[in-house]
Scaffold this motif. Structure first.
Motif, PDB file in Angstrom:
ATOM      1  N   ALA A 235       0.726  -1.180   0.010  1.00 36.31           N
ATOM      2  CA  ALA A 235       0.112   0.022  -0.045  1.00 36.31           C
ATOM      3  C   ALA A 235       0.912   1.214   0.158  1.00 36.31           C
ATOM      4  O   ALA A 235       0.577   2.348  -0.724  1.00 36.31           O
ATOM      5  CB  ALA A 235      -0.824   0.046   1.049  1.00 36.31           C
ATOM      6  N   LEU A 236       1.816   1.408   0.668  1.00 38.01           N
ATOM      7  CA  LEU A 236       2.777   2.332   0.712  1.00 38.01           C
ATOM      8  C   LEU A 236       3.435   2.623  -0.415  1.00 38.01           C
ATOM      9  O   LEU A 236       3.672   3.730  -1.042  1.00 38.01           O
ATOM     10  CB  LEU A 236       3.826   1.916   1.806  1.00 38.01           C
ATOM     11  CG  LEU A 236       4.971   3.108   2.181  1.00 38.01           C
ATOM     12  CD1 LEU A 236       4.294   4.488   2.575  1.00 38.01           C
ATOM     13  CD2 LEU A 236       5.868   2.716   3.022  1.00 38.01           C
ATOM     14  N   ALA A 237       3.940   1.391  -0.906  1.00 38.78           N
ATOM     15  CA  ALA A 237       4.639   1.405  -2.400  1.00 38.78           C
ATOM     16  C   ALA A 237       3.520   2.201  -3.515  1.00 38.78           C
ATOM     17  O   ALA A 237       3.887   3.078  -4.348  1.00 38.78           O
ATOM     18  CB  ALA A 237       5.144   0.180  -2.851  1.00 38.78           C
ATOM     19  N   THR A 238       2.338   1.662  -3.546  1.00 38.96           N
ATOM     20  CA  THR A 238       1.306   2.053  -4.294  1.00 38.96           C
ATOM     21  C   THR A 238       1.109   3.450  -4.113  1.00 38.96           C
ATOM     22  O   THR A 238       0.834   4.417  -5.032  1.00 38.96           O
ATOM     23  CB  THR A 238      -0.047   1.274  -4.090  1.00 38.96           C
ATOM     24  OG1 THR A 238       0.375  -0.159  -4.471  1.00 38.96           O
ATOM     25  CG2 THR A 238      -1.088   1.591  -5.062  1.00 38.96           C
ATOM     26  N   LEU A 242       1.346   6.712  -6.845  1.00 32.75           N
ATOM     27  CA  LEU A 242       0.472   7.473  -6.987  1.00 32.75           C
ATOM     28  C   LEU A 242       0.493   8.760  -6.691  1.00 32.75           C
ATOM     29  O   LEU A 242       0.190   9.777  -7.477  1.00 32.75           O
ATOM     30  CB  LEU A 242      -1.058   6.908  -6.327  1.00 32.75           C
ATOM     31  CG  LEU A 242      -1.571   5.723  -6.756  1.00 32.75           C
ATOM     32  CD1 LEU A 242      -2.686   5.250  -6.065  1.00 32.75           C
ATOM     33  CD2 LEU A 242      -1.798   5.657  -8.401  1.00 32.75           C
ATOM     34  N   ILE A 243       1.130   9.180  -5.626  1.00 36.21           N
ATOM     35  CA  ILE A 243       1.359  10.535  -4.945  1.00 36.21           C
ATOM     36  C   ILE A 243       2.531  11.197  -5.796  1.00 36.21           C
ATOM     37  O   ILE A 243       2.617  12.135  -6.455  1.00 36.21           O
ATOM     38  CB  ILE A 243       1.926  10.441  -3.628  1.00 36.21           C
ATOM     39  CG1 ILE A 243       0.740  10.072  -2.711  1.00 36.21           C
ATOM     40  CG2 ILE A 243       2.462  11.620  -3.223  1.00 36.21           C
ATOM     41  CD1 ILE A 243       1.214   9.877  -1.415  1.00 36.21           C
ATOM     42  N   GLY A 244       3.540  10.098  -6.373  1.00 34.77           N
ATOM     43  CA  GLY A 244       4.469  10.903  -7.314  1.00 34.77           C
ATOM     44  C   GLY A 244       4.009  11.079  -8.432  1.00 34.77           C
ATOM     45  O   GLY A 244       4.436  12.113  -9.282  1.00 34.77           O
ATOM     46  N   GLU A 249       2.013  15.277 -12.509  1.00 37.64           N
ATOM     47  CA  GLU A 249       0.989  15.716 -13.186  1.00 37.64           C
ATOM     48  C   GLU A 249       1.004  17.151 -12.925  1.00 37.64           C
ATOM     49  O   GLU A 249       0.630  18.239 -13.556  1.00 37.64           O
ATOM     50  CB  GLU A 249      -0.202  14.923 -13.127  1.00 37.64           C
ATOM     51  CG  GLU A 249      -0.088  13.649 -13.649  1.00 37.64           C
ATOM     52  CD  GLU A 249      -1.409  12.833 -13.478  1.00 37.64           C
ATOM     53  OE1 GLU A 249      -2.379  13.402 -12.582  1.00 37.64           O
ATOM     54  OE2 GLU A 249      -1.534  11.711 -14.104  1.00 37.64           O
ATOM     55  N   THR A 250       0.990  17.434 -11.446  1.00 39.59           N
ATOM     56  CA  THR A 250       0.844  18.988 -10.920  1.00 39.59           C
ATOM     57  C   THR A 250       1.735  19.613 -11.376  1.00 39.59           C
ATOM     58  O   THR A 250       1.612  20.909 -11.611  1.00 39.59           O
ATOM     59  CB  THR A 250       0.570  18.750  -9.467  1.00 39.59           C
ATOM     60  OG1 THR A 250      -0.519  17.986  -9.040  1.00 39.59           O
ATOM     61  CG2 THR A 250       0.462  20.452  -8.908  1.00 39.59           C
ATOM     62  N   VAL A 251       3.046  19.352 -11.248  1.00 38.58           N
ATOM     63  CA  VAL A 251       4.526  19.911 -11.624  1.00 38.58           C
ATOM     64  C   VAL A 251       4.189  20.165 -13.205  1.00 38.58           C
ATOM     65  O   VAL A 251       4.413  21.591 -13.682  1.00 38.58           O
ATOM     66  CB  VAL A 251       5.521  19.388 -11.431  1.00 38.58           C
ATOM     67  CG1 VAL A 251       6.600  19.991 -12.277  1.00 38.58           C
ATOM     68  CG2 VAL A 251       5.831  19.221  -9.836  1.00 38.58           C
ATOM     69  N   ALA A 252       3.675  19.453 -14.048  1.00 38.60           N
ATOM     70  CA  ALA A 252       3.534  19.627 -15.540  1.00 38.60           C
ATOM     71  C   ALA A 252       2.475  20.605 -15.674  1.00 38.60           C
ATOM     72  O   ALA A 252       2.594  21.637 -16.577  1.00 38.60           O
ATOM     73  CB  ALA A 252       3.123  18.201 -16.148  1.00 38.60           C
TER      74      ALA A 252
END
Length: 333
Positions: A235-238, A242-244, A249-252
């Protein structure tokens, strides 16, 4: 034992017999008796498998003299002799390789319950390392080594020796009498703790060993914890992925918006420049028009002046011709 199997059935059986010896020594000490010659050669198995401690010839008894007859029954380790011969040097009596330092020095007034603890520790050493603590044929060499506690640790002789058992052995064989176990029963209890997969008093085990023991005893809970841990890690990896992705996307999007704003600002600056240039050209055109109008007015004024001068000259010429009597010519002018 020398096959490195610290948990082998045979080795654990021998430790069980050693516990019986400790129990016999405890019982004797409670009755005021010190054996004074505990060693593998004086530990025997009865015909029904019972453990016997024999040769009480050097025993110290409070208030009376005791002697126990020898038997001809099988020794605890028939495959190897104790490797020592009882000796008497002045007031020193016993087997040098298994006697406590205070006995080897000759301080017989210091002999007490913890002296037998040392001999039990030396016997345990024999079980762990497969040899005497001081392995020399010279009695003088053995006595000197015993007096100063100069012998290799069991793991130096047999690396497969479990560390807790080594610690138990070394505590029992401490050069300082006060550092030894207080009674044979305490020594036996530490051995029993090791056999029961419990922490022993003589050894400060690392947390990894404690954790492994807990896992062995709580396999279901450990398995559940492992599943939860794996699920949590997944879950942490997922979540991290997702957060990454969301962050990228936010940065783009922010980069795109920033670029759009910068392009709008650039276009606005270009429009302002063009507007300024257009205004400059308009002002220049107005100025040119004003200059043209001025030139035209000047030209018209000059033309009018010239016409007036020409008319004045013509009039004056006509008048002169008239005065001269040339009326027709004067009228032409």
């Amino acid at each position: 034992w020398g096959d490195g199997e610290g948990n082998s059935v045979e080795f654990r059986r021998l430790l069980g017999l050693f516990i019986d010896v400790c129990a016999a020594s405890e019982e004797a000490q409670r009755g005021g008796v010190l054996h004074g010659e505990l060693k593998p050669g004086n530990i025997m198995l009865g015909q029904y498998g019972e453990t016997l401690v024999v040769d009480w010839g050097l025993a110290k008894v409070k208030g009376r003299e005791d002697s126990v007859a020898h038997t001809d029954e099988t020794t605890l380790r028939p495959s190897r002799d104790s490797g020592s011969v009882p000796t008497q040097m002045g007031s020193i009596m016993g087997t040098p390789a298994f006697m406590p330092p205070e006995q080897a020095i000759g301080n017989l007034d210091q002999l007490g319950p913890k002296s037998d603890i040392y001999s039990l520790g030396a016997t345990l050493y024999y079980l762990l390392a497969g040899r005497r603590p001081i392995d020399s044929s010279s009695i003088d060499t053995v006595l000197r080594a015993v007096r100063c506690g100069d012998f290799p640790n069991p793991r130096a002789v047999n690396p497969s020796t479990p560390k807790p058992l080594e610690a138990i052995c070394l505590k029992a064989m401490s050069l300082n009498i006060e550092d030894r176990y207080a009674a044979p029963l305490e020594l036996a209890e530490d051995i029993q703790r090791w056999l029961g997969d419990e922490p022993v008093a003589a050894y400060a085990e690392p947390w990894t060993v404690t954790t492994q023991r807990w896992i062995r005893r709580h396999q279901t809970a450990a398995a559940s914890f492992a599943v939860l841990l794996v699920a949590g890690l997944v879950a942490l990896a997922t979540s991290t992925v997702l957060i990454g992705r969301a962050q990228r996307e936010t940065v783009a999007a922010l980069s795109k918006e920033r670029a759009a704003h910068e392009e709008a600002d650039r276009q606005r600056d270009i429009a302002d420049i063009k507007s300024e240039e257009s205004e400059q050209r308009r002002l220049e055109a107005v100025q040119l028009q004003q200059e043209a109008d001025t030139q035209q007015r000047l030209a018209e004024a000059a033309s009018l002046k010239n016409r007036r001068i020409s008319a004045s000259l013509a009039y004056e010429r006509g008048r002169q011709e008239g005065e001269n009597g040339n009326t027709a010519m004067g009228l032409n002018w």
